[in-house]
Design a protein around this motif. Structure first.
Motif, PDB file in Angstrom:
ATOM      1  N   PHE A  64     -28.165  31.371  49.024  1.00  0.00           N
ATOM      2  CA  PHE A  64     -26.787  31.498  48.553  1.00  0.00           C
ATOM      3  C   PHE A  64     -26.707  31.256  47.050  1.00  0.00           C
ATOM      4  CE2 PHE A  64     -25.390  31.367  52.949  1.00  0.00           C
ATOM      5  CZ  PHE A  64     -24.198  32.073  52.920  1.00  0.00           C
ATOM      6  N   GLN A  65     -27.409  30.248  46.583  1.00  0.00           N
ATOM      7  CA  GLN A  65     -27.383  29.924  45.155  1.00  0.00           C
ATOM      8  C   GLN A  65     -27.992  31.052  44.316  1.00  0.00           C
ATOM      9  OE1 GLN A  65     -25.028  27.434  45.389  1.00  0.00           O
ATOM     10  NE2 GLN A  65     -26.042  26.782  43.546  1.00  0.00           N
ATOM     11  N   LYS A  66     -29.087  31.629  44.806  1.00  0.00           N
ATOM     12  CA  LYS A  66     -29.734  32.702  44.054  1.00  0.00           C
ATOM     13  C   LYS A  66     -28.880  33.963  44.025  1.00  0.00           C
ATOM     14  CE  LYS A  66     -34.487  31.209  44.190  1.00  0.00           C
ATOM     15  NZ  LYS A  66     -35.879  31.596  44.440  1.00  0.00           N
ATOM     16  N   VAL A  67     -28.202  34.242  45.130  1.00  0.00           N
ATOM     17  CA  VAL A  67     -27.295  35.400  45.157  1.00  0.00           C
ATOM     18  C   VAL A  67     -26.184  35.200  44.136  1.00  0.00           C
ATOM     19  CG1 VAL A  67     -25.497  36.510  46.556  1.00  0.00           C
ATOM     20  CG2 VAL A  67     -27.788  36.221  47.478  1.00  0.00           C
ATOM     21  N   HIS A  68     -25.602  34.032  44.127  1.00  0.00           N
ATOM     22  CA  HIS A  68     -24.534  33.751  43.168  1.00  0.00           C
ATOM     23  C   HIS A  68     -25.055  33.861  41.730  1.00  0.00           C
ATOM     24  CE1 HIS A  68     -21.212  32.012  41.066  1.00  0.00           C
ATOM     25  NE2 HIS A  68     -21.937  30.980  40.686  1.00  0.00           N
ATOM     26  N   ALA A  69     -26.222  33.288  41.465  1.00  0.00           N
ATOM     27  CA  ALA A  69     -26.786  33.341  40.116  1.00  0.00           C
ATOM     28  C   ALA A  69     -27.051  34.785  39.692  1.00  0.00           C
ATOM     29  CB  ALA A  69     -28.076  32.531  40.053  1.00  0.00           C
ATOM     30  N   SER A  70     -27.539  35.593  40.605  1.00  0.00           N
ATOM     31  CA  SER A  70     -27.794  37.001  40.298  1.00  0.00           C
ATOM     32  C   SER A  70     -26.503  37.742  39.957  1.00  0.00           C
ATOM     33  CB  SER A  70     -28.498  37.672  41.478  1.00  0.00           C
ATOM     34  OG  SER A  70     -28.760  39.022  41.201  1.00  0.00           O
ATOM     35  N   HIS A  71     -25.446  37.456  40.703  1.00  0.00           N
ATOM     36  CA  HIS A  71     -24.139  38.052  40.396  1.00  0.00           C
ATOM     37  C   HIS A  71     -23.704  37.678  38.981  1.00  0.00           C
ATOM     38  CE1 HIS A  71     -22.216  39.964  43.933  1.00  0.00           C
ATOM     39  NE2 HIS A  71     -23.095  39.258  44.613  1.00  0.00           N
ATOM     40  N   VAL A  72     -23.788  36.418  38.661  1.00  0.00           N
ATOM     41  CA  VAL A  72     -23.319  35.928  37.368  1.00  0.00           C
ATOM     42  C   VAL A  72     -24.168  36.495  36.221  1.00  0.00           C
ATOM     43  CG1 VAL A  72     -23.059  33.840  35.947  1.00  0.00           C
ATOM     44  CG2 VAL A  72     -22.291  33.844  38.324  1.00  0.00           C
ATOM     45  N   GLU A  73     -25.470  36.639  36.438  1.00  0.00           N
ATOM     46  CA  GLU A  73     -26.352  37.157  35.390  1.00  0.00           C
ATOM     47  C   GLU A  73     -26.035  38.613  35.032  1.00  0.00           C
ATOM     48  OE1 GLU A  73     -30.214  36.555  37.044  1.00  0.00           O
ATOM     49  OE2 GLU A  73     -30.174  34.399  36.695  1.00  0.00           O
ATOM     50  N   TYR A  74     -25.731  39.415  36.030  1.00  0.00           N
ATOM     51  CA  TYR A  74     -25.533  40.841  35.791  1.00  0.00           C
ATOM     52  C   TYR A  74     -24.082  41.235  35.522  1.00  0.00           C
ATOM     53  CZ  TYR A  74     -30.313  42.163  36.715  1.00  0.00           C
ATOM     54  OH  TYR A  74     -31.666  42.332  36.621  1.00  0.00           O
ATOM     55  N   LEU A  75     -23.139  40.371  35.830  1.00  0.00           N
ATOM     56  CA  LEU A  75     -21.734  40.721  35.677  1.00  0.00           C
ATOM     57  C   LEU A  75     -21.354  41.171  34.261  1.00  0.00           C
ATOM     58  CD1 LEU A  75     -18.941  41.003  36.993  1.00  0.00           C
ATOM     59  CD2 LEU A  75     -18.543  38.598  36.412  1.00  0.00           C
ATOM     60  N   PRO A  76     -21.728  40.444  33.204  1.00  0.00           N
ATOM     61  CA  PRO A  76     -21.336  40.895  31.856  1.00  0.00           C
ATOM     62  C   PRO A  76     -21.888  42.284  31.513  1.00  0.00           C
ATOM     63  CG  PRO A  76     -22.125  38.629  31.783  1.00  0.00           C
ATOM     64  CD  PRO A  76     -22.428  39.148  33.162  1.00  0.00           C
ATOM     65  N   LEU A  77     -23.126  42.536  31.887  1.00  0.00           N
ATOM     66  CA  LEU A  77     -23.737  43.838  31.620  1.00  0.00           C
ATOM     67  C   LEU A  77     -23.024  44.939  32.394  1.00  0.00           C
ATOM     68  CD1 LEU A  77     -26.050  45.529  30.374  1.00  0.00           C
ATOM     69  CD2 LEU A  77     -27.374  44.980  32.416  1.00  0.00           C
ATOM     70  N   ALA A  78     -22.775  44.710  33.666  1.00  0.00           N
ATOM     71  CA  ALA A  78     -22.144  45.724  34.507  1.00  0.00           C
ATOM     72  C   ALA A  78     -20.705  46.003  34.058  1.00  0.00           C
ATOM     73  CB  ALA A  78     -22.169  45.284  35.969  1.00  0.00           C
ATOM     74  N   GLN A  79     -19.938  44.952  33.831  1.00  0.00           N
ATOM     75  CA  GLN A  79     -18.545  45.148  33.427  1.00  0.00           C
ATOM     76  C   GLN A  79     -18.433  45.826  32.061  1.00  0.00           C
ATOM     77  OE1 GLN A  79     -16.798  41.197  33.817  1.00  0.00           O
ATOM     78  NE2 GLN A  79     -15.510  41.952  35.480  1.00  0.00           N
ATOM     79  N   SER A  80     -19.174  45.331  31.103  1.00  0.00           N
ATOM     80  CA  SER A  80     -19.065  45.932  29.770  1.00  0.00           C
ATOM     81  C   SER A  80     -19.555  47.375  29.786  1.00  0.00           C
ATOM     82  CB  SER A  80     -19.833  45.102  28.734  1.00  0.00           C
ATOM     83  OG  SER A  80     -21.208  45.040  29.055  1.00  0.00           O
TER      84      SER A  80
END
Length: 148
Positions: A64-80
Motif C-alpha cells: 500500500f505504501q509503495k503504491v501511494h509513493a508511486s502515485h505521488v512520484e508520477y503525479l506532477p509529471l502526468a498532470q503537467s
C-alpha cells in the motif's frame, strides 16, 4: 506566436483533476490500511511501528505504501504533461491522460493484490501514455517557437 485555448481543453483539465483525485484516493487507502493494522499515522515502511506486524501484514502494508509513493512520484509529471500537451493537442493528450489513469489503476490494484509482478499490465499503459504526453508537449512547444 499565440496559443488559443479551445473548448476541448476542458477535458485536459478534467483529466488532470481526476489524476489528483486518484492519488488522493490511494492516499486514503494507505491511511485506512494503517488504521486497520493499528499503526500510528507516522508509520512508514521499515519503521519501529511496523515491527509488531506479522510478515504477511508487513508485506501488505509495504505494498500500500509503495503504491501511494508511486502515485505521488508520477503525479506532477502526468498532470503537467497533460496540461501542457493539451495546449497543442487537446484530444490526444486527454486520451493519453485517460490511458494513464486507467494504467495507474490497473498498476495499483495489481501491485496490492499480487506484489511487484502485478504491476506489469498497468505499466504497459502508463509508460506509453507518459511518453506520448511528453512527446506532444515537446513537439508542440518546438513547433510553436518555430524550431520545427
Amino acid at each position: 506566436m499565440s496559443i488559443v485555448i479551445g473548448t476541448s481543453y476542458v477535458w485536459n483539465i478534467v483529466t488532470a483533476t481526476v489524476m489528483g483525485l486518484q492519488t488522493a484516493a490511494f492516499a486514503g487507502c494507505a491511511i485506512k490500511q494503517k488504521s486497520r493494522l493499528d499503526l500510528p499515522h507516522s508509520a512508514s515502511v521499515g519503521s519501529r511501528a511496523t515491527e509488531k506486524l506479522s510478515d504477511e501484514e508487513n508485506e501488505e502494508f509495504t505494498r500500500f505504501q509503495k503504491v501511494h509513493a508511486s502515485h505521488v512520484e508520477y503525479l506532477p509529471l502526468a498532470q503537467s504533461s497533460v496540461l501542457l500537451a493539451g495546449l497543442f493537442y487537446p484530444k490526444l493528450s486527454a486520451y493519453a491522460g485517460v490511458a494513464y489513469i486507467v494504467g495507474r489503476l490497473v498498476y495499483s490494484i495489481g501491485y496490492i493484490k499480487c506484489g511487484p509482478d502485478g504491476r506489469k499490465f498497468g505499466a504497459l499503459l502508463i509508460c506509453p501514455s507518459i511518453v506520448t504526453l511528453l512527446g506532444a508537449s515537446l513537439y508542440g512547444s518546438f513547433k510553436a517557437v518555430g524550431v520545427l
